[in-house]
Scaffold this motif. Structure first.
Motif, mmCIF file in Angstrom:
data_model
loop_
_atom_site.group_PDB
_atom_site.id
_atom_site.type_symbol
_atom_site.label_atom_id
_atom_site.label_comp_id
_atom_site.label_asym_id
_atom_site.label_seq_id
_atom_site.Cartn_x
_atom_site.Cartn_y
_atom_site.Cartn_z
ATOM 1 N N GLN A 83 -2.785 -5.589 0.429
ATOM 2 C CA GLN A 83 -1.429 -6.498 0.281
ATOM 3 C C GLN A 83 -0.126 -5.725 0.059
ATOM 4 O O GLN A 83 0.669 -6.108 0.342
ATOM 5 N N ARG A 84 -0.635 -4.378 -0.233
ATOM 6 C CA ARG A 84 0.633 -3.378 -0.495
ATOM 7 C C ARG A 84 0.959 -2.432 0.529
ATOM 8 O O ARG A 84 2.151 -2.003 0.799
ATOM 9 N N TYR A 85 -0.009 -2.107 1.210
ATOM 10 C CA TYR A 85 0.327 -1.075 2.400
ATOM 11 C C TYR A 85 -0.421 -1.406 3.677
ATOM 12 O O TYR A 85 -1.197 -2.211 3.668
ATOM 13 N N ASN A 95 0.913 9.270 2.338
ATOM 14 C CA ASN A 95 1.731 8.303 2.060
ATOM 15 C C ASN A 95 1.547 7.016 3.068
ATOM 16 O O ASN A 95 1.942 7.227 4.145
ATOM 17 N N LEU A 96 0.926 6.111 2.441
ATOM 18 C CA LEU A 96 0.668 4.662 3.352
ATOM 19 C C LEU A 96 2.096 4.246 3.667
ATOM 20 O O LEU A 96 2.642 3.794 2.355
ATOM 21 N N PRO A 97 2.429 3.687 4.710
ATOM 22 C CA PRO A 97 3.576 2.858 4.902
ATOM 23 C C PRO A 97 3.431 1.459 4.007
ATOM 24 O O PRO A 97 2.266 0.892 3.999
ATOM 25 N N ARG A 98 4.363 1.200 3.170
ATOM 26 C CA ARG A 98 4.358 -0.106 2.458
ATOM 27 C C ARG A 98 4.771 -1.268 3.404
ATOM 28 O O ARG A 98 5.456 -1.267 4.231
ATOM 29 N N LYS A 99 4.153 -2.259 2.861
ATOM 30 C CA LYS A 99 4.492 -3.571 3.581
ATOM 31 C C LYS A 99 5.837 -4.004 2.964
ATOM 32 O O LYS A 99 6.019 -4.188 1.769
ATOM 33 N N GLN A 100 6.656 -4.769 3.723
ATOM 34 C CA GLN A 100 7.753 -5.221 3.168
ATOM 35 C C GLN A 100 7.515 -6.621 2.822
ATOM 36 O O GLN A 100 6.840 -7.658 3.222
#
Length: 234
Positions: free
Chosen positions: A171-173, A229-234
């Motif tokens: 949900q976050r990354y 650092n995992l990319p965050r979902k927008q």
């Protein structure tokens, strides 16, 4: 929270969780649901009696007779609710597992910039649960305690916790597409569980140093597969 209020909360959990659970139906010869208020009260007293005894005695040293005496319930009546002492402690483990799972759902990835922070918070929350109620750790990590032999419940709980962590992370990354992340999380869970077990069997608690070791080991393993650092979902 007063002891009386705490007991009432525990009783409510028994009614909410055990009454209709499939595990409860397997543990006792009859369904856990009783129309008699007296039946519900006796079941609760037996569970509370076992929990109280386990605070000061090794679980494998507690007999059904001990629990009946503590609860003030005749042994003949106890057999209507639990076939043996193992069933009582399995029911307590069931309650503990559900409660721990519900508490872990309150840890949100949104509160942490990186996945390492979320994982660290999960472990700290778990250990806080054990600090607040030492019988929970005893039922999970102590030697010679009843196990879910021949039943998939223990494994199901492990998978539910891993599924929870996976869902929160997704949900976050943006998770990597290679490999099976759930398998990686299950290995991570096993690493943590192993270190917690070692800590409890050496010190009868999850110490701060072993909590730190579990956190370091879990993050180090996942770093082999997840970027820092995992990319965050927008």
């Amino acid at each position: 929270m007063s002891e009386q209020t705490s007991d009432k909360v525990f009783d409510d959990k028994i009614e909410d969780i055990l009454v209709d659970s499939e595990l409860a139906k397997k543990l006792v010869p009859n369904k856990f649901k009783f129309t008699s208020q007296q039946g519900r009260a006796r079941r609760q007293k037996l569970l509370m009696g076992a929990k109280k005894l386990s605070e000061t005695k090794a679980i494998n040293e507690i007999s059904l007779a001990d629990v009946c005496e503590e609860a003030g319930i005749p042994r003949a009546s106890a057999y209507h609710f639990f076939p043996n002492i193992e069933a009582i402690f399995l029911a307590l483990r069931f309650l503990n597992a559900i409660e721990i799972f519900e508490i872990l759902t309150t840890v949100e990835t949104e509160d942490y910039d990186r996945w390492q922070g979320y994982l660290t918070a999960l472990l700290e929350r778990s250990v806080n649960i054990f600090y607040e109620d030492s019988t929970k750790a005893k039922l999970i990590y102590d030697t010679n305690t009843p196990d879910f032999e021949g039943d998939s419940f223990g494994e199901d709980i492990d998978h539910q916790i891993v599924e929870l962590v996976y869902e929160r992370l997704t949900q976050r990354y943006e998770l990597p597409s290679f490999g099976d992340v759930k398998d990686m999380l299950m290995v991570t869970y096993s690493i943590i569980n192993g270190i917690f077990t070692l800590s409890y069997r050496r010190h009868e608690k999850i110490t701060d140093s072993y909590l730190q070791e579990a956190t370091i080991a879990a993050i180090a393993y996942l770093r082999c597969y997840l970027p820092e650092n995992l990319p965050r979902k927008q």
